[in-house]
Design a protein around this motif. Structure first.
Motif, mmCIF file in Angstrom:
data_model
loop_
_atom_site.group_PDB
_atom_site.id
_atom_site.type_symbol
_atom_site.label_atom_id
_atom_site.label_comp_id
_atom_site.label_asym_id
_atom_site.label_seq_id
_atom_site.Cartn_x
_atom_site.Cartn_y
_atom_site.Cartn_z
ATOM 1 N N ARG A 168 0.815 -1.210 0.000
ATOM 2 C CA ARG A 168 0.000 0.000 0.000
ATOM 3 C C ARG A 168 0.851 1.263 0.000
ATOM 4 N N LEU A 169 2.091 1.149 0.472
ATOM 5 C CA LEU A 169 3.011 2.287 0.488
ATOM 6 C C LEU A 169 4.338 1.842 -0.112
ATOM 7 N N VAL A 170 4.819 2.556 -1.086
ATOM 8 C CA VAL A 170 6.134 2.313 -1.675
ATOM 9 C C VAL A 170 7.049 3.445 -1.237
ATOM 10 N N TYR A 171 8.165 3.078 -0.614
ATOM 11 C CA TYR A 171 9.148 4.076 -0.174
ATOM 12 C C TYR A 171 10.440 3.773 -0.912
ATOM 13 N N TRP A 172 10.887 4.705 -1.758
ATOM 14 C CA TRP A 172 12.030 4.464 -2.637
ATOM 15 C C TRP A 172 13.132 5.487 -2.359
ATOM 16 N N ALA A 173 14.318 4.994 -2.077
ATOM 17 C CA ALA A 173 15.471 5.879 -1.851
ATOM 18 C C ALA A 173 16.687 5.240 -2.495
ATOM 19 N N GLY A 174 17.175 5.835 -3.566
ATOM 20 C CA GLY A 174 18.331 5.288 -4.271
ATOM 21 C C GLY A 174 17.891 4.368 -5.385
ATOM 22 N N GLY A 175 18.066 4.810 -6.616
ATOM 23 C CA GLY A 175 17.654 3.988 -7.754
ATOM 24 C C GLY A 175 16.491 4.617 -8.495
ATOM 25 N N ASN A 176 16.267 4.116 -9.693
ATOM 26 C CA ASN A 176 15.280 4.703 -10.597
ATOM 27 C C ASN A 176 14.574 3.561 -11.329
ATOM 28 N N PRO A 177 13.507 2.999 -10.739
ATOM 29 C CA PRO A 177 12.836 1.869 -11.398
ATOM 30 C C PRO A 177 12.292 2.208 -12.779
ATOM 31 N N PHE A 178 12.038 3.487 -13.049
ATOM 32 C CA PHE A 178 11.594 3.862 -14.386
ATOM 33 C C PHE A 178 12.758 3.914 -15.365
ATOM 34 N N HIS A 179 13.910 3.504 -14.909
ATOM 35 C CA HIS A 179 15.038 3.183 -15.788
ATOM 36 C C HIS A 179 15.225 1.681 -15.892
ATOM 37 N N HIS A 180 15.415 0.991 -14.739
ATOM 38 C CA HIS A 180 15.909 -0.377 -14.830
ATOM 39 C C HIS A 180 14.819 -1.432 -14.959
ATOM 40 N N HIS A 181 13.553 -1.085 -14.777
ATOM 41 C CA HIS A 181 12.498 -2.081 -14.933
ATOM 42 C C HIS A 181 12.083 -2.178 -16.399
ATOM 43 N N GLN A 182 11.484 -3.314 -16.743
ATOM 44 C CA GLN A 182 11.049 -3.548 -18.123
ATOM 45 C C GLN A 182 9.575 -3.156 -18.302
#
Length: 774
Positions: free
Chosen positions: A418-432
């Protein structure tokens, strides 16, 4: 108080640099004087620190600021942001974290990070976020990484652990002068070897490869891209169809078997299951003999060349290298298992110059002789939540909470994040399949992102907190493959109101009543001194002395001597498999795995096998999309880092990422060098700038990852990407039910000229703001 450095240093993923300053801000970087082949990526760092894309203040999506999680996620990526004061932002973040853990439990928090945000041991975003989430009760985590997830899962079944994948490799000095033939599946790319996850002092791939060449080794580079290995290496270039490497290796193995060139004694004493592999090679279970002629039809290489290479392998001390890239494809576990199988049939595993290794050239330092030192890092603590997902299955988790999936012999269920906490990295780069991710990203109630720049991940968040760059904080770097400790000195004040992750999480921990557990009473300097002290103790355990902390900080760089004694991979096991058994069920190399066979996975049977990809040039889908896309690592940046910098931008064509294509393929489509082209398949489309090159096999196109995702209609799945991000095209499907890794390199596309007026690239500019506070 930290002592004043004699000359400031900056330690990064792509090198260590001496800093030139005007007294207040850095104005130039000079590579460490001991680096024989420095990377130019650092050229972009100074200007990018204050580029238009820099996040200067906390910002919250407009409707989320007004209504909180009740706003929903449909407008993510499209809606303007409102800049707010830090106190307000921290209060909202702490409130959301507390709400979710109390209402839904800590498993409803997904802690995302990808570790490459910093090479430092303290300001390591992945460690910081995981430590924070653990002290508040835990979180749903990911396992594996995008670099070698399938390999990470298969190798423990085959050789008992992951040696030869990210560490424990046969060093270059035991290859040069010992290896007579080095066969490189996927090549050994100089551009990939610019970087290393733990920092570096010296770029060593070039000298390692040339040392082998100069000592008489013959090199063969097997890749659809010629310059995956440097021209000066003098390697033979074999260009099979992408995703056909397993077929090629089966043809080699069949030749060894049919001509009695395999090492029967080694197979009998050090492996189990070869009789099943031999039966498969001979076609007994399926009626298909895996001969060189059979392989030639799949690879489109001459059968006699395949037989000749097998004979050369058997007659020489042969070392097999395989790039990490080959397992990022459908059935990506199979090339790695097949490499071990081929090496076992040659019988040279554990000998100087013989055997196998993965990742030479995939990052810097693979093959360096290093001490076995457990370098200290910021402790992450204990996670009270047992739930996890394979790292490349994040969109599946968000789209299908509660649904079952298979992974490495287990049937698991996706948690409800329900909550995504992202620090470091860019999933809109490395995900397909980014269009699928855009849709999935709308599902969580709340998304919080720490970032230094307005990447696509920040643009698709509800709450964005600005963080410092490497220039703006002190840190300790222990180059884990490179015999170096480096001080990374703070060189400038933070841009705008940026804070480091530690300061942000400390403030949140205080609001949630766990400040002491998170900080342990230490500030930045105290933690850096503590970590250096631990490193000094562990280095002393291998009889090496290094300076005290103050002297180290003043000097900036401390180098360790090379270890006097080194061994090939699996040398002890080779010498005595009973005294040094592997941690496989049999204690031997498992060419057939009863355990994997028991899982009943049709996409990963009990031995290495040819399983054709859903998308490759031999598939029916190639009639509609006749070009195989290789979305490999870029030469001008690390992943997507510094795509907004001068070095990456100078390589673009009319502002778009360059796509390489064979001249014959371009001519067949009426395309010319410098054209803006539309690259498309059923998953999406992007624009790119065309660059023709005969360094590619016909039918193969290359578009590097890392161009910041820039949809024409932000927030809308399926929108044309204006900038050239290949992950709008790549499939988001697991390599197999065993490994569930990313399969980006099984991707077919078509290309046409873009006849309309090309829209401007806007990804390096800030997003729209509804209002700005003074």
């Amino acid at each position: 108080m930290l002592p004043t450095p004699e000359r400031p240093t900056l330690a990064t993923h792509w090198g260590t640099y001496r800093v030139h300053s005007d007294g207040s801000v850095p104005v130039g970087l000079s590579p460490y004087e001991g680096d024989p082949n420095p990377s130019p990526i650092a050229d972009a760092m100074i200007a990018a620190r204050t580029s238009p894309a820099r996040i200067l203040r906390p910002a919250i999506r407009r409707s989320f600021l007004e209504r909180g999680a009740a706003a929903g996620g449909e407008a993510r990526g499209a809606e303007p942001f409102v800049e707010v004061e830090w106190e307000q932002a921290l209060a909202i973040v702490a409130g959301e974290v507390d709400r979710v853990r109390k209402d839904h439990g800590n498993a409803a928090i997904y802690g995302g990070s990808y570790g490459w945000a910093s090479a430092g041991r303290f300001h390591h975003a992945q460690s910081q976020i995981h430590r924070f989430l653990n002290v508040i009760g835990g979180y749903t985590r990911s396992v594996q990484n995008y670099s070698f997830a399938a390999a990470d899962t298969i190798l423990p079944h085959v050789i008992g652990d992951r040696r030869g994948l990210a560490s424990g490799h046969t060093p270059w000095r035991l290859l040069a002068g010992h290896a007579e033939l080095i066969v490189m599946f996927g090549g050994a790319s100089p551009k990939n070897a610019q970087v290393s996850s733990g920092g570096l002092s010296r770029h060593t791939l070039r000298e390692g490869i040339l040392a082998c060449r100069d000592a008489g080794a013959r090199l063969v580079s097997i890749s659809p891209i010629r310059d995956d290995t440097a021209t000066e290496a003098g390697a033979e270039w074999w260009a099979p169809r992408p995703n056909s490497d397993v077929a090629l290796m089966l043809g080699l193995c069949h030749t060894l078997l049919s001509e009695n060139l395999h090492d029967r004694d080694f197979l009998a004493s050090h492996t189990t299951g070869f009789e099943r592999v031999a039966a498969y090679l001979l076609g007994e279970p399926d009626g298909v003999v895996k001969s060189a002629d059979w392989a030639a039809a799949l690879c489109e290489l001459p059968a006699e060349d395949i037989r000749a290479l097998a004979r050369r392998m058997a007659a020489s001390r042969t070392f097999l290298m395989m790039s990490w890239s080959l397992q990022r494809a459908d059935h990506g576990e199979q090339p790695y298992w097949m490499t071990v199988t081929l090496a076992a049939m040659l019988g040279q595993i554990g000998l100087p110059g013989g055997g196998f290794g993965f990742g030479y050239g995939s990052v810097n330092g693979v093959g360096n002789a290093a001490h076995e030192i457990a370098w200290p890092s910021l402790p992450q603590g204990s996670n009270a939540v047992e739930d996890f997902i394979p790292v490349a299955r994040i969109a599946d988790m968000l789209l299908h909470p509660g649904e079952p999936y298979d992974f490495n012999g287990e049937q698991r269920r996706y948690p409800h994040a329900r909550l995504v906490y992202w620090a470091g990295g860019n999933p809109f780069h490395h995900h397909q399949d980014l269009n699928r991710l855009v849709a999935a990203w709308k599902r969580p109630e709340t998304i919080i992102v720490h970032d230094a720049w307005w990447t696509a991940t920040a643009r698709h968040a509800d709450i964005v907190l600005p963080v410092t760059t490497q220039f703006e904080r002190n840190d300790l770097v222990c180059a884990n493959r490179d015999l170096m400790l480096a001080a990374s000195h703070r060189l400038a004040d933070p841009a705008g109101e940026a804070r480091d992750d530690f300061a942000i999480f400390s403030a949140l921990a205080a609001r949630l009543g766990v400040e002491e557990a998170f900080t342990e009473g230490r500030d930045e300097e105290s933690w850096i001194r503590h970590l250096y002290g631990l490193a000094r103790q562990r280095i002393a355990a291998v009889d090496i002395e290094i300076p005290d902390f103050d002297q180290f900080w003043r000097d900036g760089i401390t180098l360790l001597p090379e270890p006097a004694k080194v061994k090939p991979l699996l040398a002890d096991f080779r010498a005595d498999p009973h005294a040094y058994p592997l941690t496989t069920p049999s204690g031997l190399i498992e060419l057939f795995s009863e355990r994997i066979a028991s899982f009943g996975y049709a996409d990963c049977p009990g031995h290495a096998a040819w399983l054709p990809s859903a998308e490759w040039l031999g598939a029916a889908a190639a009639k509609r999309f006749p070009l195989h896309l290789i979305s490999n690592q870029p030469a001008t940046r690390l992943h997507s880092q510094y795509d907004n910098g001068s070095h990456a931008r100078a390589s673009k064509i009319a502002g778009r990422e360059p796509l390489r294509m064979h001249p014959d393929d371009a001519a067949a489509r009426g395309l010319r060098d410098g054209d803006i082209v539309r690259v498309f398949n059923d998953r999406g489309a992007c624009l790119a700038g065309l660059r023709t090159s005969d360094a590619l096999r016909p039918g193969v196109v290359q578009l590097a990852t890392g161009a910041w995702f820039d949809p024409l209609q932000p927030g809308e799945p399926g929108s044309l990407d204006k900038h050239g991000n290949p992950n709008v095209l790549t499939p988001d499907r697991g390599t197999s039910r065993l490994g569930q890794g990313p399969s980006a390199h099984s991707c077919l596309v078509e290309i046409e000229a873009y006849r309309e007026s090309a829209p401007p690239v806007t990804s390096h500019e800030p997003p729209p703001f509804f209002s700005r506070q003074p």
